[in-house]
Design a protein around this motif. Structure first.
Motif, short mmCIF file in Angstrom:
data_model
loop_
_atom_site.label_atom_id
_atom_site.label_comp_id
_atom_site.label_asym_id
_atom_site.label_seq_id
_atom_site.Cartn_x
_atom_site.Cartn_y
_atom_site.Cartn_z
N TYR A 1 -35.13 16.79 9.82
CA TYR A 1 -36.35 17.24 10.49
C TYR A 1 -36.06 18.33 11.52
O TYR A 1 -36.90 19.21 11.76
CB TYR A 1 -37.06 16.05 11.15
N LEU A 2 -34.88 18.30 12.16
CA LEU A 2 -34.49 19.40 13.05
C LEU A 2 -34.39 20.71 12.27
O LEU A 2 -34.61 21.80 12.82
CB LEU A 2 -33.16 19.09 13.74
N ASP A 3 -34.04 20.59 10.98
CA ASP A 3 -33.97 21.77 10.09
C ASP A 3 -35.32 22.08 9.46
O ASP A 3 -35.38 22.80 8.44
CB ASP A 3 -32.92 21.53 8.99
N ASN A 4 -36.40 21.47 10.01
CA ASN A 4 -37.78 21.72 9.57
C ASN A 4 -38.09 21.18 8.17
O ASN A 4 -38.94 21.73 7.46
CB ASN A 4 -38.12 23.22 9.63
N GLY A 5 -37.43 20.10 7.78
CA GLY A 5 -37.72 19.48 6.49
C GLY A 5 -39.09 18.81 6.49
O GLY A 5 -39.58 18.35 7.53
N ALA A 6 -39.70 18.73 5.29
CA ALA A 6 -41.00 18.06 5.14
C ALA A 6 -40.79 16.55 5.17
O ALA A 6 -39.68 16.05 4.94
CB ALA A 6 -41.65 18.48 3.83
N SER A 7 -41.86 15.81 5.45
CA SER A 7 -41.76 14.35 5.53
C SER A 7 -41.26 13.76 4.21
O SER A 7 -41.70 14.16 3.12
CB SER A 7 -43.14 13.76 5.87
N VAL A 8 -40.34 12.81 4.30
CA VAL A 8 -39.73 12.20 3.10
C VAL A 8 -40.62 11.08 2.56
O VAL A 8 -41.60 10.68 3.18
CB VAL A 8 -38.32 11.65 3.41
N ASP A 9 -40.27 10.58 1.37
CA ASP A 9 -41.03 9.55 0.68
C ASP A 9 -40.97 8.23 1.46
O ASP A 9 -39.90 7.63 1.59
CB ASP A 9 -40.47 9.36 -0.73
N GLU A 10 -42.11 7.78 1.95
CA GLU A 10 -42.16 6.57 2.77
C GLU A 10 -41.76 5.33 1.99
O GLU A 10 -41.06 4.45 2.50
CB GLU A 10 -43.59 6.39 3.33
N GLU A 11 -42.19 5.25 0.73
CA GLU A 11 -41.91 4.05 -0.08
C GLU A 11 -40.41 3.86 -0.29
O GLU A 11 -39.89 2.74 -0.21
CB GLU A 11 -42.62 4.17 -1.43
#
Length: 726
Positions: free
Chosen positions: A594-604
């Motif tokens: 997320y510090l590298d601006n990644g999109a939200s990962v799969d919650e499941e």
């Protein structure tokens, strides 16, 4: 060959429940009375007539449907079967746990139908009338909770049986002759259940590992690990992979990191620790504030996703701390060397760095990868000495070096200032409703062979609280940073306490003159803190601490953030111990992503991982608890002729539990062993009452006891009742 006919069931007047069970098992198939009789293995005239009669009654009450003359189908909306889990008691009965029921469903022994503790099952529920406890019958085991069990093998001429010490395992396991392997009679073995034929009283299994002879130290420790499915060694291919990792510090990697090597940095850990996964750095700023770094071993740098090493770490999910050893999550080359923040060595770290005011307000924060150099390693006792005395000379009796030595003024000043700031953080946390559980930990002095020589108690002091507060700060701020971005994350959550358990606890503590304020959530936490303070050092402290902890919900990992009740935090995660906890590794990876601006990962995907980590944590906790019980029993074996002062810690209809004041070992005095009167259990008083004298033995009473029996295999102590304390 004539057909074998089972005799009619004696005193069977009503087959209704069994009929519905049979129809429910095949909800799309219609049955006639002959087919049902065959399923029940009944074909005498009297039983058949009863089946016909019951079918008519069930159809008339619209519980089943007559699809054609004489053929019946269960009515879809009246299929009274549910899915849930079995919770066995030690009396060979069980309860069915299912969210569809406000109270647990009782399962008699003869209705278990081969279900074992914690199995996922389908249950037919009857007795659902108002005012009557529901009862049920297992009609299918959907999924076994476990198939591997530890026990002692009893070898006969052509077969063997394995009996376990687990009071919730109500059956022996049958071992055919060709599946005994290398086991000898009386060995402790690990067996796996392979089948449980319908007509068999016991499941069929095979020996998969011989653990040793009962009562031997290594046998019992390995038995504890095997019972919970926990490993004792790393597979050779995992060790080989770990040994090949390049653990050298590279200039090219340092260039990608924030360089903190010139900032004063030190560690504070238990004196026997080998894996140092956190360090603190301290710097005074020109504006009067302080820069405090919480530096955590950068395990995720070495632990690459998708490798056999990462798969092994995930499966283990946690290190296991037994009384005489640690079963690490990571091989020693990482846990004790490459990732361990050892003094006078450069290390890769993942850091949370805060600018903090003199009143412990966080002014600025920074998260990212760093490189550090630890200037000093302290044991808690050494840091505590500095805090208490302000002296920079560590005396020989406290020093972990074995010699007296001098600490630099710079490190002494940093330690004292960090202690001051930590105390402010702790005070704020308590004011916000955090609950302080400084429960006494039982520790053992062991000789070279792992035999217990003595017992001592570990109590948290200022140095422990110093580390705790800054670790809590890092965990909270990391969770808050991601949580406010509304991205999938791994949280450490803790729900509000169970009110029914708190009310039950109130009943017990009222006997000692204490009470809990139930007016609102804040009042509960404040009164629990006041209670913990009030009982500190008193004979009933351990009992009340235990009751309070049991009334709390269990903390767990989840992607759904509900906050942490016990710490009074809206956001909380585990960031500070990746050497010994896999969730911290996940947190490091997600934070960097997320510090590298990644999109939200799969919650499941991450929720599944959270569930696995919570389950493994629970197994490790149980193993740790069993190892303490084992060592307590072992310690008491050598003190069988001594009298001990104990406190009554539990009262049941079969006797009293007694906790020895001097070492916290707990055992039972059977009710029949108390000879000065005939005692009966009074449920309302949580007490045993003498029939002749009306004398009462209740929670918190002090009595003298002596060891009657110390069973290492069952990890169980039985005491003789000697007399009341005056």
């Amino acid at each position: 060959m004539s057909k074998k006919i089972r005799k009619p069931i004696k005193n069977e007047k009503d087959f209704s429940n069994k009929i519905i069970k049979i129809l429910s098992q095949s909800p799309n198939k219609a049955f006639n009375y002959k087919q049902i009789g065959a399923k029940l293995e009944l074909d005498d005239t009297k039983s058949r007539n009863q089946i016909i009669k019951d079918l008519k009654i069930l159809a008339a009450s619209k519980k089943i449907i007559e699809t054609e003359p004489g053929k019946y189908l269960v009515k879809a909306e009246s299929q009274d079967y549910y899915e849930g889990t079995i919770d066995m008691t030690s009396r060979k009965t069980a309860y069915f746990i299912c969210p569809d029921f406000s109270e647990d469903v009782f399962i008699p022994t003869n209705n278990l139908n081969r279900a074992l503790d914690k199995d996922k099952v389908k249950v037919y529920v009857y007795n659902r009338r108002k005012g009557k406890r529901p009862e049920g019958e297992v009609i299918e085991v959907i999924e076994r909770n476990k198939t591997d069990f530890v026990g002692v093998i009893d070898i006969q001429a052509n077969f063997a049986f394995v009996s376990t010490a687990n009071p919730k395992m109500y059956t022996d396991i049958f071992i055919p002759k060709d599946k005994i392997g290398e086991a000898e009679n009386g060995d402790v073995v690990l067996v796996t259940i392979e089948d449980w034929p319908k007509r068999a009283d016991s499941p069929f299994g095979s020996v998969i590992r011989v653990l040793g002879k009962p009562g031997e130290h290594n046998t019992e420790i390995h038995a504890i690990l095997a019972e919970y499915g926990l490993p004792s060694d790393f597979p050779i291919e995992v060790e080989t992979y770990a040994q090949k990792i390049d653990t050298s510090i590279q200039e090219s990697e340092i260039a990608k990191r924030r360089d903190m090597r010139d900032t004063l940095t030190f560690t504070i850990d238990p004196k026997d620790a080998k894996d140092f996964d956190d360090a603190l750095s301290f710097k005074k700023l020109e504006n009067g504030n302080y820069e405090i770094g919480i530096h955590i071993a950068d395990v995720s740098y070495y632990l690459e996703e998708g490798t056999i090493l990462d798969d092994e770490a995930y499966q283990r999910a946690t290190s296991v701390y037994l009384v005489d050893r640690v079963v690490p999550m990571l091989p020693e080359v990482l846990s004790n060397f490459a990732c361990s923040l050892r003094p006078n060595e450069e290390k890769y770290t993942f850091s949370a760095i805060f600018e903090v005011s003199p009143t412990s307000q966080v002014i600025n924060q920074w998260f990212g990868r760093t490189v550090i150099y630890s200037d000093q390693r302290f044991a808690y006792e050494e840091a505590q000495y500095i805090i208490e005395t302000k002296d920079n000379t560590i005396p020989v009796d406290i020093s972990i070096t074995g010699e007296s030595y001098v600490v630099s003024d710079e490190i002494v000043d940093a330690t004292l200032k960090l202690d001051e700031l930590a105390k402010i953080l702790r005070k704020k946390r308590m004011a916000n409703g955090a609950i302080s559980f400084d429960k006494v930990e039982v520790k053992f002095n062991l000789d070279a062979e792992g035999e217990p020589e003595g017992v001592y108690f570990k109590v948290s002091k200022d140095a422990n609280h110093l580390i705790e507060e800054f670790m809590l700060l890092a965990n909270r701020k990391v969770a808050e940073y991601i949580g406010k971005q509304k991205k999938t994350f791994v949280y450490r959550i803790h729900d509000e306490p169970n009110e029914d358990k708190l009310i039950a606890m109130q009943t017990v503590i009222a006997k000692f003159g204490y009470k809990i304020d139930f007016r609102n959530k804040g009042d509960i936490s404040k009164s629990l803190n006041a209670l913990m303070e009030e009982v500190n050092g008193k004979k009933e402290q351990n009992l009340i601490d235990t009751l309070a902890i049991r009334s709390m919900s269990k903390a767990k990992y989840s992607t759904e953030n509900i906050g942490h009740y016990g710490l009074a935090f809206d956001y909380y995660s585990h960031f500070t111990s990746p050497i010994r906890r896999y969730p911290d590794v996940m947190v490091h990876r997600l934070l960097q992503y997320y510090l590298d601006n990644g999109a939200s990962v799969d919650e499941e995907v991450y929720e599944t991982k959270c569930l696995h980590c919570s389950n493994m944590e629970s197994l490790a906790t149980n193993a740790e608890r069993d190892s303490i019980k084992y060592m307590q029993v072992k310690y008491m074996q050598d003190h069988q002729d001594e009298e001990f002062l104990g406190v009554i810690s539990g009262v049941t209809e079969w006797g009293i539990y007694v906790e020895i004041v001097s070492n916290k070992c707990e055992g039972m005095v059977r009710i029949r062993e108390i000879k000065d009167d005939y005692y009966t259990f009074d449920e309302k008083q949580y007490a045993l009452v003498g029939a002749t004298s009306n004398s009462v033995l209740q929670l918190g009473d002090e009595i003298y006891v002596k060891v009657k029996n110390a069973d290492l295999v069952k990890k169980q102590l039985d005491f003789h009742f000697l007399r009341r304390a005056e």
